[in-house]
Scaffold this active site. Structure first.
Site, PDB file in Angstrom:
ATOM      1  CG  HIS A 100       0.718  -0.706  -3.037  1.00 19.49           C
ATOM      2  ND1 HIS A 100       1.704  -1.083  -3.759  1.00 19.49           N
ATOM      3  CD2 HIS A 100       0.679   0.614  -2.664  1.00 19.49           C
ATOM      4  CE1 HIS A 100       2.475   0.099  -3.852  1.00 19.49           C
ATOM      5  NE2 HIS A 100       1.966   1.152  -3.353  1.00 19.49           N
ATOM      6  CD  GLU A 156      -4.997   1.245   0.249  1.00 19.75           C
ATOM      7  OE1 GLU A 156      -5.753   1.336   1.132  1.00 19.75           O
ATOM      8  OE2 GLU A 156      -3.981   2.111   0.165  1.00 19.75           O
ATOM      9  CB  SER A 184      -2.469   7.056  -4.273  1.00 20.66           C
ATOM     10  OG  SER A 184      -3.829   7.821  -3.841  1.00 20.66           O
TER      11      SER A 184
END
Length: 315
Positions: free
Chosen positions: A80, A132, A230
């Site tokens: 990430h 991220e 995600s």
């Protein structure tokens, strides 16, 4: 013995591992081969418990912060991405560190730095608290990157100069939701500069397109993936938005709510970019135990991208 009811499985392609995830897992495995166990990994290498547990068994130790690592063992940064301060701290401690950041995330980092060097303030479209987002915002000094999560957030933005702005996005967002936020940004800040090439990664885009193709014909959609992934959660939303009333995230076969699926004749299956194919096989087998299954592949793109591992592991 009663005959099994017929069920069509619409199997999304592409699905599952992307090139960035394959590379990140390989980085951990090669580091263990090169330096022996244990190697430390800052944050989950990818968001999938099955993958993380498999690497733990091989000798990886997962920690949340660099301060949890000893100086004398290698440390790997997750796919990430990390704020600039993290490799800087590892270097100052003379640690061996390997960056497994996905090259498509690194591309966004470079973009942010380039815009900043040209005097532009950044707006990042992303999820607050996601690793991220933290990593990307951490490429620039405090206050240089403003975060928006929804079109409504755009109205409240306090910018330094509306003529000197650029935007970037988290790579794992929903294409459609992001488009709405970009429209809001462009309406309020007509001079805002966008990415040279779309920030949302090819794998996220391809998996969302495949779900859109399946959704209208499936009674239910199951996305195999972790709750903190995600891109997996976006696939569930895309399925629902594309017309499938029952669109759910499941970690693996044991998590399927069979009562909710009672009476279905078709199901769409896909997997997030960090979910291994072995979990998809497990889910299909679970359906075969209960139904007379026909599998139909729905392919909307082909992927053949490969990313090299960092040089330190190749020498």
């Amino acid at each position: 013995m009663t005959a099994k009811s017929p069920l069509t499985i619409y199997l999304a392609a592409p699905r599952g591992f992307c090139a960035g995830v394959v590379r990140a897992i390989r980085v951990v495995e090669m580091a263990i081969e090169k330096w022996g166990a244990p190697v430390y990994v800052r944050h989950e290498i990818v968001h999938n418990k099955f993958v993380v547990d498999g690497l733990k068994a091989k000798g990886a130790i997962f920690v949340e912060e660099l301060t949890d690592c000893p100086d004398d063992r290698p440390v790997i940064f997750s796919a990430h991405g990390v704020p600039k301060s993290v490799p800087a701290a590892a270097t100052s401690r003379e640690m061996i560190w390997v960056d497994a950041t996905c090259p498509l995330v690194s591309k966004v980092h470079i973009e942010a730095e380039r815009h900043s060097a040209n005097g532009l303030q950044m707006v990042m479209i992303g999820h607050d608290g996601h690793p991220e987002t933290i990593g990307t915002m951490g490429q620039l000094p405090e206050g240089e990157v403003l975060l928006v999560e929804t079109p409504d957030d755009v109205a409240g933005l306090q910018v330094r100069d509306p003529e000197q702005l650029a935007y970037i996005t988290q790579t794992t967002l929903s294409i459609d939701d992001t488009a709405d936020i970009v429209d809001a940004l462009k309406a309020r800040f007509p001079a805002i500069v966008g990415p040279h090439k779309e920030d949302i990664c090819y794998a996220t885009t391809n998996r969302q397109h495949a779900v859109k193709a399946i959704a209208p014909k499936a009674d239910a959609i199951l996305v195999i993936g972790a709750p903190n992934s995600s891109n997996s959660r976006r696939l569930v939303e895309v399925g629902a938005a594309a017309g499938c009333d029952y669109s759910q995230l499941v970690e693996r076969a044991a998590n399927i709510d069979w009562r909710a699926l009672d009476g279905i004749t078709s199901v769409g299956l896909t997997a997030g970019a960090s979910a291994p194919e072995v979990l998809m096989d497990e889910v299909i087998d679970a359906f075969r135990d209960r139904y007379d299954v026909t599998v139909e592949m729905v392919e909307t793109a082909q992927e053949n991208i490969e990313f090299k591992v960092p040089r330190v592991l190749r020498t």
